[in-house]
Scaffold this motif. Structure first.
Motif, PDB file in Angstrom:
ATOM      1  N   PRO A   2       2.182  12.531  -6.461  1.00 26.72           N
ATOM      2  CA  PRO A   2       0.716  12.584  -6.448  1.00 26.72           C
ATOM      3  C   PRO A   2       0.117  11.202  -6.677  1.00 26.72           C
ATOM      4  CG  PRO A   2       1.582  13.539  -8.480  1.00 26.72           C
ATOM      5  CD  PRO A   2       2.757  13.206  -7.607  1.00 26.72           C
ATOM      6  N   ASN A   3      -0.956  10.920  -5.998  1.00 33.17           N
ATOM      7  CA  ASN A   3      -1.652   9.639  -6.156  1.00 33.17           C
ATOM      8  C   ASN A   3      -2.782   9.812  -7.153  1.00 33.17           C
ATOM      9  OD1 ASN A   3      -0.280   7.881  -4.272  1.00 33.17           O
ATOM     10  ND2 ASN A   3      -1.036   9.279  -2.711  1.00 33.17           N
ATOM     11  N   GLN A   4      -2.699   9.031  -8.233  1.00 35.01           N
ATOM     12  CA  GLN A   4      -3.677   9.140  -9.301  1.00 35.01           C
ATOM     13  C   GLN A   4      -4.251   7.768  -9.630  1.00 35.01           C
ATOM     14  OE1 GLN A   4      -1.027  10.831 -12.182  1.00 35.01           O
ATOM     15  NE2 GLN A   4      -1.489  12.908 -11.532  1.00 35.01           N
ATOM     16  N   ILE A   5      -5.546   7.737  -9.822  1.00 34.66           N
ATOM     17  CA  ILE A   5      -6.224   6.508 -10.220  1.00 34.66           C
ATOM     18  C   ILE A   5      -6.830   6.730 -11.600  1.00 34.66           C
ATOM     19  CG2 ILE A   5      -8.256   5.064  -9.777  1.00 34.66           C
ATOM     20  CD1 ILE A   5      -7.546   5.078  -6.881  1.00 34.66           C
ATOM     21  N   ALA A  23     -15.318   5.681  -8.773  1.00 28.71           N
ATOM     22  CA  ALA A  23     -14.576   6.941  -8.665  1.00 28.71           C
ATOM     23  C   ALA A  23     -15.119   7.782  -7.514  1.00 28.71           C
ATOM     24  CB  ALA A  23     -14.665   7.712  -9.977  1.00 28.71           C
ATOM     25  N   GLN A  24     -16.443   7.889  -7.419  1.00 22.62           N
ATOM     26  CA  GLN A  24     -17.075   8.664  -6.346  1.00 22.62           C
ATOM     27  C   GLN A  24     -16.704   8.104  -4.975  1.00 22.62           C
ATOM     28  OE1 GLN A  24     -21.361   8.925  -6.602  1.00 22.62           O
ATOM     29  NE2 GLN A  24     -21.528   9.335  -4.415  1.00 22.62           N
ATOM     30  N   GLU A  25     -16.783   6.797  -4.827  1.00 25.34           N
ATOM     31  CA  GLU A  25     -16.457   6.166  -3.548  1.00 25.34           C
ATOM     32  C   GLU A  25     -14.998   6.403  -3.166  1.00 25.34           C
ATOM     33  OE1 GLU A  25     -18.193   4.352  -1.160  1.00 25.34           O
ATOM     34  OE2 GLU A  25     -19.973   5.117  -2.174  1.00 25.34           O
ATOM     35  N   LEU A  26     -14.097   6.272  -4.131  1.00 27.86           N
ATOM     36  CA  LEU A  26     -12.676   6.478  -3.848  1.00 27.86           C
ATOM     37  C   LEU A  26     -12.390   7.939  -3.492  1.00 27.86           C
ATOM     38  CD1 LEU A  26     -11.164   4.203  -6.610  1.00 27.86           C
ATOM     39  CD2 LEU A  26     -11.098   3.789  -4.135  1.00 27.86           C
ATOM     40  N   LEU A  27     -12.980   8.868  -4.234  1.00 26.96           N
ATOM     41  CA  LEU A  27     -12.759  10.295  -3.944  1.00 26.96           C
ATOM     42  C   LEU A  27     -13.352  10.694  -2.601  1.00 26.96           C
ATOM     43  CD1 LEU A  27     -13.398  11.777  -7.481  1.00 26.96           C
ATOM     44  CD2 LEU A  27     -11.248  11.877  -6.200  1.00 26.96           C
ATOM     45  N   THR A  28     -14.457  10.077  -2.219  1.00 28.31           N
ATOM     46  CA  THR A  28     -15.079  10.378  -0.929  1.00 28.31           C
ATOM     47  C   THR A  28     -14.250   9.822   0.225  1.00 28.31           C
ATOM     48  OG1 THR A  28     -17.269  10.373  -1.932  1.00 28.31           O
ATOM     49  CG2 THR A  28     -17.185  10.078   0.445  1.00 28.31           C
ATOM     50  N   THR A  29     -13.696   8.640   0.045  1.00 25.48           N
ATOM     51  CA  THR A  29     -12.922   7.989   1.103  1.00 25.48           C
ATOM     52  C   THR A  29     -11.522   8.573   1.242  1.00 25.48           C
ATOM     53  OG1 THR A  29     -14.148   5.932   0.786  1.00 25.48           O
ATOM     54  CG2 THR A  29     -12.021   5.763   1.906  1.00 25.48           C
ATOM     55  N   PHE A  30     -10.900   8.885   0.117  1.00 25.42           N
ATOM     56  CA  PHE A  30      -9.507   9.352   0.113  1.00 25.42           C
ATOM     57  C   PHE A  30      -9.438  10.817  -0.306  1.00 25.42           C
ATOM     58  CE2 PHE A  30      -9.483   4.763  -0.676  1.00 25.42           C
ATOM     59  CZ  PHE A  30      -8.678   4.335   0.377  1.00 25.42           C
ATOM     60  N   THR A  31     -10.147  11.668   0.438  1.00 27.46           N
ATOM     61  CA  THR A  31     -10.269  13.084   0.074  1.00 27.46           C
ATOM     62  C   THR A  31      -8.931  13.810   0.020  1.00 27.46           C
ATOM     63  OG1 THR A  31     -10.729  13.627   2.372  1.00 27.46           O
ATOM     64  CG2 THR A  31     -12.625  13.318   0.936  1.00 27.46           C
ATOM     65  N   THR A  32      -8.026  13.488   0.915  1.00 26.82           N
ATOM     66  CA  THR A  32      -6.731  14.185   0.921  1.00 26.82           C
ATOM     67  C   THR A  32      -5.601  13.353   0.321  1.00 26.82           C
ATOM     68  OG1 THR A  32      -6.267  13.411   3.185  1.00 26.82           O
ATOM     69  CG2 THR A  32      -7.351  15.552   2.951  1.00 26.82           C
ATOM     70  N   GLU A  33      -5.821  12.061   0.167  1.00 28.94           N
ATOM     71  CA  GLU A  33      -4.755  11.178  -0.326  1.00 28.94           C
ATOM     72  C   GLU A  33      -4.708  11.072  -1.848  1.00 28.94           C
ATOM     73  OE1 GLU A  33      -5.989   9.803   3.764  1.00 28.94           O
ATOM     74  OE2 GLU A  33      -7.064  10.197   1.913  1.00 28.94           O
ATOM     75  N   LEU A  34      -5.849  11.259  -2.513  1.00 27.00           N
ATOM     76  CA  LEU A  34      -5.893  11.137  -3.977  1.00 27.00           C
ATOM     77  C   LEU A  34      -5.895  12.515  -4.624  1.00 27.00           C
ATOM     78  CD1 LEU A  34      -8.524   8.304  -4.598  1.00 27.00           C
ATOM     79  CD2 LEU A  34      -6.047   8.196  -4.952  1.00 27.00           C
ATOM     80  N   ARG A  79      -1.889   0.711  -0.270  1.00 23.30           N
ATOM     81  CA  ARG A  79      -0.795   1.219  -1.097  1.00 23.30           C
ATOM     82  C   ARG A  79      -0.466   2.693  -0.860  1.00 23.30           C
ATOM     83  NH1 ARG A  79      -3.041  -3.048  -3.078  1.00 23.30           N
ATOM     84  NH2 ARG A  79      -1.949  -4.517  -4.393  1.00 23.30           N
ATOM     85  N   ILE A  80      -1.481   3.504  -0.515  1.00 23.18           N
ATOM     86  CA  ILE A  80      -1.201   4.939  -0.405  1.00 23.18           C
ATOM     87  C   ILE A  80      -1.302   5.496   1.014  1.00 23.18           C
ATOM     88  CG2 ILE A  80      -1.913   5.356  -2.785  1.00 23.18           C
ATOM     89  CD1 ILE A  80      -4.468   6.682  -1.681  1.00 23.18           C
ATOM     90  N   SER A  81      -1.987   4.785   1.910  1.00 26.32           N
ATOM     91  CA  SER A  81      -2.165   5.291   3.274  1.00 26.32           C
ATOM     92  C   SER A  81      -2.426   4.139   4.234  1.00 26.32           C
ATOM     93  CB  SER A  81      -3.333   6.286   3.289  1.00 26.32           C
ATOM     94  OG  SER A  81      -3.449   6.907   4.542  1.00 26.32           O
ATOM     95  N   PRO A  82      -1.402   3.284   4.454  1.00 26.21           N
ATOM     96  CA  PRO A  82      -1.590   2.046   5.219  1.00 26.21           C
ATOM     97  C   PRO A  82      -2.209   2.223   6.609  1.00 26.21           C
ATOM     98  CG  PRO A  82       0.561   2.062   4.187  1.00 26.21           C
ATOM     99  CD  PRO A  82      -0.037   3.415   3.959  1.00 26.21           C
ATOM    100  N   GLY A  83      -2.036   3.351   7.241  1.00 30.94           N
ATOM    101  CA  GLY A  83      -2.575   3.548   8.586  1.00 30.94           C
ATOM    102  C   GLY A  83      -4.001   4.059   8.614  1.00 30.94           C
ATOM    103  N   LYS A  84      -4.576   4.357   7.458  1.00 35.48           N
ATOM    104  CA  LYS A  84      -5.911   4.954   7.409  1.00 35.48           C
ATOM    105  C   LYS A  84      -6.977   3.959   7.844  1.00 35.48           C
ATOM    106  CE  LYS A  84      -8.972   7.530   4.320  1.00 35.48           C
ATOM    107  NZ  LYS A  84      -8.924   8.807   5.009  1.00 35.48           N
ATOM    108  N   ASP A  85      -7.869   4.422   8.723  1.00 34.90           N
ATOM    109  CA  ASP A  85      -9.010   3.618   9.172  1.00 34.90           C
ATOM    110  C   ASP A  85     -10.135   3.789   8.164  1.00 34.90           C
ATOM    111  OD1 ASP A  85     -10.982   2.246  10.546  1.00 34.90           O
ATOM    112  OD2 ASP A  85     -11.263   3.812  12.054  1.00 34.90           O
TER     113      ASP A  85
END
Length: 91
Positions: A2-5, A23-34, A79-85
């Motif tokens: 699991p990816n945790q910040i 936190a809001q920005e990261l959770l919005t951008t990485f909805t399935t990765e975090l 670090r967690i999703s190198p191919g993500k746009d």
């Protein structure tokens, strides 16, 4: 894995809103990765650390300031999703 910040911030410095915004920005951008973003008040004055999977990703003291949200998103993505746009954050 699991990816945790964890965003550890100094409450005496008034950095809760900054930590919550990041936190809001990261959770919005990485909805399935975090899996989680945790805000942790620091007992150490002036501290603002960001950890990704228990590894230090950012230290305000070492950087002499705060990261731009665009830069933070790029660091996490790399670090967690190198191919993500990241859309406009990649420009």
């Amino acid at each position: 894995m699991p990816n945790q910040i964890v965003i550890e911030y100094c409450p005496k410095c008034g950095w809760l809103l900054r930590a919550a915004y990041m936190a809001q920005e990261l959770l919005t951008t990485f909805t399935t990765e975090l899996d989680s973003v945790t805000l942790k008040p620091s007992a150490t004055g002036g501290r603002y650390h960001i950890y990704l999977n228990d590894a230090l990703l950012f230290d305000r003291h070492e950087a002499s300031g705060f990261p731009e949200i665009k830069t933070l998103k790029q660091w996490v993505r790399d670090r967690i999703s190198p191919g993500k746009d990241l859309g406009h954050s990649d420009r």
